[in-house]
Write a protein that holds these residues in place. Structure first.
Motif, PDB file in Angstrom:
ATOM      1  N   MET A 110      39.588  41.956  44.009  1.00 51.04           N
ATOM      2  CA  MET A 110      39.138  41.232  42.797  1.00 51.04           C
ATOM      3  C   MET A 110      39.950  41.520  41.682  1.00 51.04           C
ATOM      4  SD  MET A 110      35.493  40.590  41.136  1.00 51.04           S
ATOM      5  CE  MET A 110      34.791  39.635  42.809  1.00 51.04           C
ATOM      6  N   VAL A 111      40.673  40.386  41.064  1.00 52.98           N
ATOM      7  CA  VAL A 111      41.805  40.675  39.883  1.00 52.98           C
ATOM      8  C   VAL A 111      41.333  40.146  38.758  1.00 52.98           C
ATOM      9  CG1 VAL A 111      44.182  40.431  39.143  1.00 52.98           C
ATOM     10  CG2 VAL A 111      43.692  40.520  41.559  1.00 52.98           C
ATOM     11  N   ILE A 137      40.637  36.454  38.029  1.00 51.48           N
ATOM     12  CA  ILE A 137      41.648  35.530  38.151  1.00 51.48           C
ATOM     13  C   ILE A 137      41.714  35.372  39.749  1.00 51.48           C
ATOM     14  CG2 ILE A 137      44.528  35.110  38.263  1.00 51.48           C
ATOM     15  CD1 ILE A 137      43.228  35.097  35.590  1.00 51.48           C
ATOM     16  N   TYR A 138      41.503  36.380  40.569  1.00 46.56           N
ATOM     17  CA  TYR A 138      41.394  36.364  42.058  1.00 46.56           C
ATOM     18  C   TYR A 138      40.346  36.997  42.557  1.00 46.56           C
ATOM     19  CZ  TYR A 138      43.555  37.357  46.761  1.00 46.56           C
ATOM     20  OH  TYR A 138      43.901  37.438  47.967  1.00 46.56           O
ATOM     21  N   SER A 139      39.649  36.635  43.783  1.00 45.35           N
ATOM     22  CA  SER A 139      38.558  37.027  44.335  1.00 45.35           C
ATOM     23  C   SER A 139      38.549  36.729  45.832  1.00 45.35           C
ATOM     24  CB  SER A 139      37.220  36.926  43.858  1.00 45.35           C
ATOM     25  OG  SER A 139      36.248  37.734  44.565  1.00 45.35           O
ATOM     26  N   VAL A 158      52.861  39.722  41.128  1.00 41.00           N
ATOM     27  CA  VAL A 158      53.606  39.247  40.384  1.00 41.00           C
ATOM     28  C   VAL A 158      53.171  37.535  39.876  1.00 41.00           C
ATOM     29  CG1 VAL A 158      55.932  37.495  40.564  1.00 41.00           C
ATOM     30  CG2 VAL A 158      55.823  40.002  41.508  1.00 41.00           C
ATOM     31  N   LYS A 159      52.336  37.033  40.449  1.00 44.83           N
ATOM     32  CA  LYS A 159      51.812  35.802  40.345  1.00 44.83           C
ATOM     33  C   LYS A 159      50.790  35.864  39.288  1.00 44.83           C
ATOM     34  CE  LYS A 159      52.472  33.175  44.542  1.00 44.83           C
ATOM     35  NZ  LYS A 159      52.263  33.643  46.025  1.00 44.83           N
ATOM     36  N   VAL A 160      50.100  36.951  39.118  1.00 51.79           N
ATOM     37  CA  VAL A 160      49.053  37.009  38.114  1.00 51.79           C
ATOM     38  C   VAL A 160      49.865  37.491  36.821  1.00 51.79           C
ATOM     39  CG1 VAL A 160      47.181  38.751  37.679  1.00 51.79           C
ATOM     40  CG2 VAL A 160      47.171  37.655  39.679  1.00 51.79           C
ATOM     41  N   ARG A 161      50.797  38.316  37.036  1.00 46.97           N
ATOM     42  CA  ARG A 161      51.479  38.344  35.744  1.00 46.97           C
ATOM     43  C   ARG A 161      52.316  37.536  35.114  1.00 46.97           C
ATOM     44  NH1 ARG A 161      52.757  44.040  34.664  1.00 46.97           N
ATOM     45  NH2 ARG A 161      52.884  45.327  36.766  1.00 46.97           N
ATOM     46  N   GLU A 162      52.624  36.397  35.884  1.00 48.83           N
ATOM     47  CA  GLU A 162      53.450  35.215  35.317  1.00 48.83           C
ATOM     48  C   GLU A 162      52.219  34.282  34.652  1.00 48.83           C
ATOM     49  OE1 GLU A 162      55.236  33.789  38.797  1.00 48.83           O
ATOM     50  OE2 GLU A 162      56.987  35.217  38.350  1.00 48.83           O
ATOM     51  N   LEU A 163      50.955  34.552  34.834  1.00 51.51           N
ATOM     52  CA  LEU A 163      49.781  33.265  34.322  1.00 51.51           C
ATOM     53  C   LEU A 163      50.152  33.306  32.957  1.00 51.51           C
ATOM     54  CD1 LEU A 163      46.636  33.989  36.348  1.00 51.51           C
ATOM     55  CD2 LEU A 163      47.961  32.137  36.716  1.00 51.51           C
TER      56      LEU A 163
END
Length: 123
Positions: free
Chosen positions: A76-77, A84-86, A101-106
């Motif tokens: 889980m992020v 953001i993600y689970s 990388v994808k979560v940083r770019e949000l």
């Protein structure tokens, strides 16, 4: 940086006080969890600005229950207090790096705006 063990006492404060937290829900008896642990630890060394945490679902059943964890390992992020993600299942190191990388770019301003709009629509 070593991973942080989360408990009922420190879970909420960890998520609320840090902008980027990744949580690995696991259990000692879970083979895939034990296989994923060194990958998780290795990737954590590359991102000292992110909190990499673990929740032992055996010891912290209330936390696992509150997030409806049905399968482990589950990652889980949290970014700025938002999930953001689970997703259940372990990831290879390259996929975990890609996720980071994808979560940083949000665009978190946009994410917060969409959440506010959705909540206003349900009010």
């Amino acid at each position: 940086m070593a991973t942080l063990d989360l408990t009922q006492e420190n879970f909420e404060s960890t998520v609320l006080e840090n902008d980027f937290v990744i949580v690995d829900f696991w259990a000692p008896w879970c083979g895939p969890c034990r296989a994923f642990a060194p990958i998780y630890d290795q990737v954590s060394e590359n991102h000292l600005d992110i909190i990499f945490a673990k929740v032992n679902t055996e010891a912290e059943q209330a936390i696992a229950g509150s997030f409806q964890i049905r399968s482990i390992p589950t990652l889980m992020v949290f970014r700025e207090k938002v999930i953001i993600y689970s997703q259940p299942g372990s990831l290879p190191a390259s996929a975990l790096e890609d996720l980071i990388v994808k979560v940083r770019e949000l665009d978190m301003a946009q994410v917060h705006k969409e959440i506010a709009e959705e909540q206003a629509g349900h009010a």
